[in-house]
Design a protein around this motif. Sequence first.
Motif, PDB file in Angstrom:
ATOM      1  N   LYS A 580       3.570  72.305  25.609  1.00 33.96           N
ATOM      2  CA  LYS A 580       4.297  73.701  25.132  1.00 33.96           C
ATOM      3  C   LYS A 580       5.263  73.321  27.473  1.00 33.96           C
ATOM      4  CE  LYS A 580       5.698  77.359  23.707  1.00 33.96           C
ATOM      5  NZ  LYS A 580       6.031  78.739  23.243  1.00 33.96           N
ATOM      6  N   SER A 581       4.472  73.616  27.641  1.00 38.20           N
ATOM      7  CA  SER A 581       5.209  74.003  29.074  1.00 38.20           C
ATOM      8  C   SER A 581       5.938  72.289  29.760  1.00 38.20           C
ATOM      9  CB  SER A 581       4.439  74.440  29.720  1.00 38.20           C
ATOM     10  OG  SER A 581       3.997  75.281  29.844  1.00 38.20           O
ATOM     11  N   VAL A 582       4.595  71.280  29.323  1.00 37.59           N
ATOM     12  CA  VAL A 582       5.043  69.642  30.137  1.00 37.59           C
ATOM     13  C   VAL A 582       6.736  69.402  29.212  1.00 37.59           C
ATOM     14  CG1 VAL A 582       4.359  67.316  30.166  1.00 37.59           C
ATOM     15  CG2 VAL A 582       3.167  69.220  30.617  1.00 37.59           C
ATOM     16  N   ASN A 583       6.360  69.325  27.700  1.00 37.35           N
ATOM     17  CA  ASN A 583       7.158  69.487  27.083  1.00 37.35           C
ATOM     18  C   ASN A 583       8.956  69.636  27.340  1.00 37.35           C
ATOM     19  OD1 ASN A 583       7.780  67.636  24.252  1.00 37.35           O
ATOM     20  ND2 ASN A 583       8.624  69.584  23.628  1.00 37.35           N
ATOM     21  N   ALA A 584       8.884  71.276  27.377  1.00 37.34           N
ATOM     22  CA  ALA A 584       9.618  71.867  27.204  1.00 37.34           C
ATOM     23  C   ALA A 584      10.562  70.592  28.344  1.00 37.34           C
ATOM     24  CB  ALA A 584       9.390  73.576  27.741  1.00 37.34           C
ATOM     25  N   TYR A 585       9.835  71.729  30.176  1.00 33.85           N
ATOM     26  CA  TYR A 585      10.318  71.248  30.730  1.00 33.85           C
ATOM     27  C   TYR A 585      10.917  69.689  31.311  1.00 33.85           C
ATOM     28  CZ  TYR A 585       8.018  75.357  32.702  1.00 33.85           C
ATOM     29  OH  TYR A 585       7.973  76.851  32.662  1.00 33.85           O
ATOM     30  N   PHE A 586      10.205  68.519  30.779  1.00 33.53           N
ATOM     31  CA  PHE A 586      10.396  67.032  30.200  1.00 33.53           C
ATOM     32  C   PHE A 586      11.877  67.097  29.801  1.00 33.53           C
ATOM     33  CE2 PHE A 586      10.909  63.405  28.451  1.00 33.53           C
ATOM     34  CZ  PHE A 586      10.918  62.373  29.481  1.00 33.53           C
ATOM     35  N   ASN A 587      12.184  67.605  28.602  1.00 34.77           N
ATOM     36  CA  ASN A 587      13.258  67.703  27.563  1.00 34.77           C
ATOM     37  C   ASN A 587      14.569  68.334  28.036  1.00 34.77           C
ATOM     38  OD1 ASN A 587      12.599  66.197  25.078  1.00 34.77           O
ATOM     39  ND2 ASN A 587      11.055  67.715  24.378  1.00 34.77           N
ATOM     40  N   ALA A 588      14.046  69.359  28.818  1.00 36.78           N
ATOM     41  CA  ALA A 588      15.449  69.652  29.688  1.00 36.78           C
ATOM     42  C   ALA A 588      16.055  68.684  30.790  1.00 36.78           C
ATOM     43  CB  ALA A 588      15.149  70.831  30.540  1.00 36.78           C
ATOM     44  N   LYS A 589      14.889  68.249  31.210  1.00 34.37           N
ATOM     45  CA  LYS A 589      15.203  67.129  32.671  1.00 34.37           C
ATOM     46  C   LYS A 589      16.061  66.440  31.671  1.00 34.37           C
ATOM     47  CE  LYS A 589      13.672  64.087  36.214  1.00 34.37           C
ATOM     48  NZ  LYS A 589      12.240  63.898  36.650  1.00 34.37           N
ATOM     49  N   LYS A 590      15.341  65.959  30.587  1.00 32.48           N
ATOM     50  CA  LYS A 590      16.405  64.735  29.677  1.00 32.48           C
ATOM     51  C   LYS A 590      17.589  65.241  29.412  1.00 32.48           C
ATOM     52  CE  LYS A 590      14.947  60.946  27.837  1.00 32.48           C
ATOM     53  NZ  LYS A 590      14.510  59.623  28.897  1.00 32.48           N
ATOM     54  N   PHE A 591      17.386  66.398  29.026  1.00 36.10           N
ATOM     55  CA  PHE A 591      19.213  66.848  28.214  1.00 36.10           C
ATOM     56  C   PHE A 591      19.737  66.647  29.177  1.00 36.10           C
ATOM     57  CE2 PHE A 591      22.240  70.189  27.629  1.00 36.10           C
ATOM     58  CZ  PHE A 591      22.301  70.317  26.696  1.00 36.10           C
ATOM     59  N   SER A 592      20.001  66.981  30.630  1.00 35.46           N
ATOM     60  CA  SER A 592      20.499  67.052  31.916  1.00 35.46           C
ATOM     61  C   SER A 592      20.399  65.748  31.826  1.00 35.46           C
ATOM     62  CB  SER A 592      19.694  67.403  33.033  1.00 35.46           C
ATOM     63  OG  SER A 592      19.231  66.759  33.276  1.00 35.46           O
ATOM     64  N   LYS A 593      20.096  64.995  31.451  1.00 31.17           N
ATOM     65  CA  LYS A 593      20.212  63.235  32.419  1.00 31.17           C
ATOM     66  C   LYS A 593      21.407  62.472  30.965  1.00 31.17           C
ATOM     67  CE  LYS A 593      16.884  60.927  33.300  1.00 31.17           C
ATOM     68  NZ  LYS A 593      15.576  60.584  33.703  1.00 31.17           N
ATOM     69  N   HIS A 594      21.121  63.040  29.401  1.00 33.87           N
ATOM     70  CA  HIS A 594      21.945  62.276  28.041  1.00 33.87           C
ATOM     71  C   HIS A 594      22.780  63.113  27.492  1.00 33.87           C
ATOM     72  CE1 HIS A 594      19.023  58.696  28.550  1.00 33.87           C
ATOM     73  NE2 HIS A 594      17.784  59.660  28.666  1.00 33.87           N
ATOM     74  N   GLU A 595      23.303  64.632  28.395  1.00 32.62           N
ATOM     75  CA  GLU A 595      24.011  65.402  27.688  1.00 32.62           C
ATOM     76  C   GLU A 595      24.995  65.145  27.598  1.00 32.62           C
ATOM     77  OE1 GLU A 595      26.328  68.151  26.394  1.00 32.62           O
ATOM     78  OE2 GLU A 595      24.500  68.220  26.824  1.00 32.62           O
ATOM     79  N   LYS A 596      26.030  63.593  28.452  1.00 27.07           N
ATOM     80  CA  LYS A 596      27.276  63.469  27.334  1.00 27.07           C
ATOM     81  C   LYS A 596      27.169  62.968  26.381  1.00 27.07           C
ATOM     82  CE  LYS A 596      27.017  59.055  30.131  1.00 27.07           C
ATOM     83  NZ  LYS A 596      26.034  59.376  30.989  1.00 27.07           N
ATOM     84  N   LYS A 597      26.214  62.342  25.681  1.00 24.58           N
ATOM     85  CA  LYS A 597      25.579  61.823  24.496  1.00 24.58           C
ATOM     86  C   LYS A 597      25.687  62.760  23.485  1.00 24.58           C
ATOM     87  CE  LYS A 597      21.715  60.520  23.501  1.00 24.58           C
ATOM     88  NZ  LYS A 597      20.540  59.494  23.030  1.00 24.58           N
TER      89      LYS A 597
END
Length: 599
Positions: A580-597
């Motif tokens: 759960k932790s790894v998934n949460a942090y990974f997707n937060a990082k992914k969100f920051s890289k793809h937010e403009k989409k």
Amino acid sequence: MFKFASKFAYQNRRRQKKVNFRRVEEISTNVISLSFESLEDRAFDTDQHIPYECKCGACLNSFSILEPKEEKSEKQVWVCEFCGERNELIENEKIKAEKPQVDYLIAISDKEENQEDEIVIFCVDTSGSMCTTYEIQGTKEDFQKIKKTQKQNIPNFADDSFQQIQRLPQNQMYISRLDCLKIAIQSQIESFYRDSPNKRVGLVSFSNIVKIHEDTRNPTKTLEKDTLLNIEEIKNSVSKRNIPAIKETKRLLQSNLQNLEDNGQTALGPALVVSAELAGKKEGSRVILCTDGKSNIGIGNVDDDDELNKRDDAKENMESFYTQLALECKNKGIMISVMTFDDTDCNLEQISKVVQETEGDMDIVKPTQIQDTFKEFLSAKIVATQVRIKIIIHKNMFIYDSAENQNAKKMDENDERVSSHYEERGNVSNDESITFNYDFRDDSPETQKVFVQFQIEYKLLDGTIRKRILTQALDVTENEDKAQEDIDLDIINANVTERSSEAALHNDHQRALDLTKQGQALGQNAFRFVRNEEQRNRYHTSNMAYLPVQNMMMDQLNEDIQEMQDLSSGRRSKTKSKDKSVNAYFNAKKFSKHEKKRK
């Protein structure tokens, strides 16, 4: 293609801030954002003459000034605007870019780009735990709709697979994890067949064995027993196998998928190697791994209860396997994405290495979310592979990245901090951007203007290799308020989220929490400098986009910090699953890289 968060580089004499009697790096506006959306754009001017390079790594650019070495001399002198080195140039070295951004051709390919024939491998867990069922509630009409969809997507589904589905009174239905996957993959096969008939789709399943399922050109191949421990044998088993287009294989794929049955253990590691080898035959291809448990047989076994895995050398070999596999997948130019289910333990900490290196996706989902997750995994368009990024900045400054700062290193003035940064990336997509932080050295003199140069070498999907050089100038200020006027809050928020999630993925939870809190404070402080309603709305929109993600991260960080305190004090004896932790942090990082989409 790259933007500064502020119109000014902030030369701060302090680089750390006291938070609850600890010293941590201070969030500042010294951030650069690099976007990859125009890499495949062929409209930019290209040149085959790579410009002269100073010993610091910077290239002659549109800001460079050339002066005669002496009267009547053919030589000219370029005083590098980055390091101050005097470079004497002869005639063929004096060619400089006329624009801040120039593309240079390194190698031309005669191969036609065709992303439609990319390979997609569905790597499906069929271990015994995949029979676990979920309750789905709804009306009688809802269930009839599900049954109708099943009949359309899977031949004879209602007759065969519905045996796995238990109908209960009071509008309740139970469906297994494996059947959830069957429905979602069948839907995706139909979509490929309709919209991308030349796409090549393969099916790999794994339990005690790994099965590469037959298609119109290749028979079914099964790997088992000792073969699952030999990585070279696993690779050789598919070395000559080529996957045909979905327009040829649709019916056979549907039949193979329908016949999958749950049984046995989880040979995830060997299955992932097989899938990567198959996808690696075409750059820009993808593997979608669907699982509900830890790899517990064959190479990549991560089962903590296995006596063999309790040996130190076994743990090192396991970690080395996933690290090496990640690098191989990155070099092949393929993307690995992982989907798993709620309330399972898959040791995502190890698998996430492969996902991160290949710029893939990862998610923990509910049964009703699988189809949407597949669409999200497949939505990003890969525009380039084998991307190499080099940043050169002024000699009075240094670049630091999140990996270097995990334990607040490099903050000591005696540490060597270079004015350049280099990194390699496997794939980049058209909606992706990343951020970098820079700062001034403690002993640097007052500076009026600094320069930043990006050198990006990349390979397009048709095989063409290019190098893009971008150079920009930036004024310097020691006034913090001036640096925070009219900032790009999207860049700041993306950078804070990216840095804090990276710290959390490296188990530096307290630092991640401090960074997130400081970032939110800076976001609120930006409103002090609002000059008009348009700017206020822009700031509000940015904060509202990132606030839920950052709050989610802080909740998870507080939970993880509490768990570590419980472990150290003896209130808890065993670490719970980190998925759960790894998934949460990974997707937060992914969100920051793809937010403009998402905007």
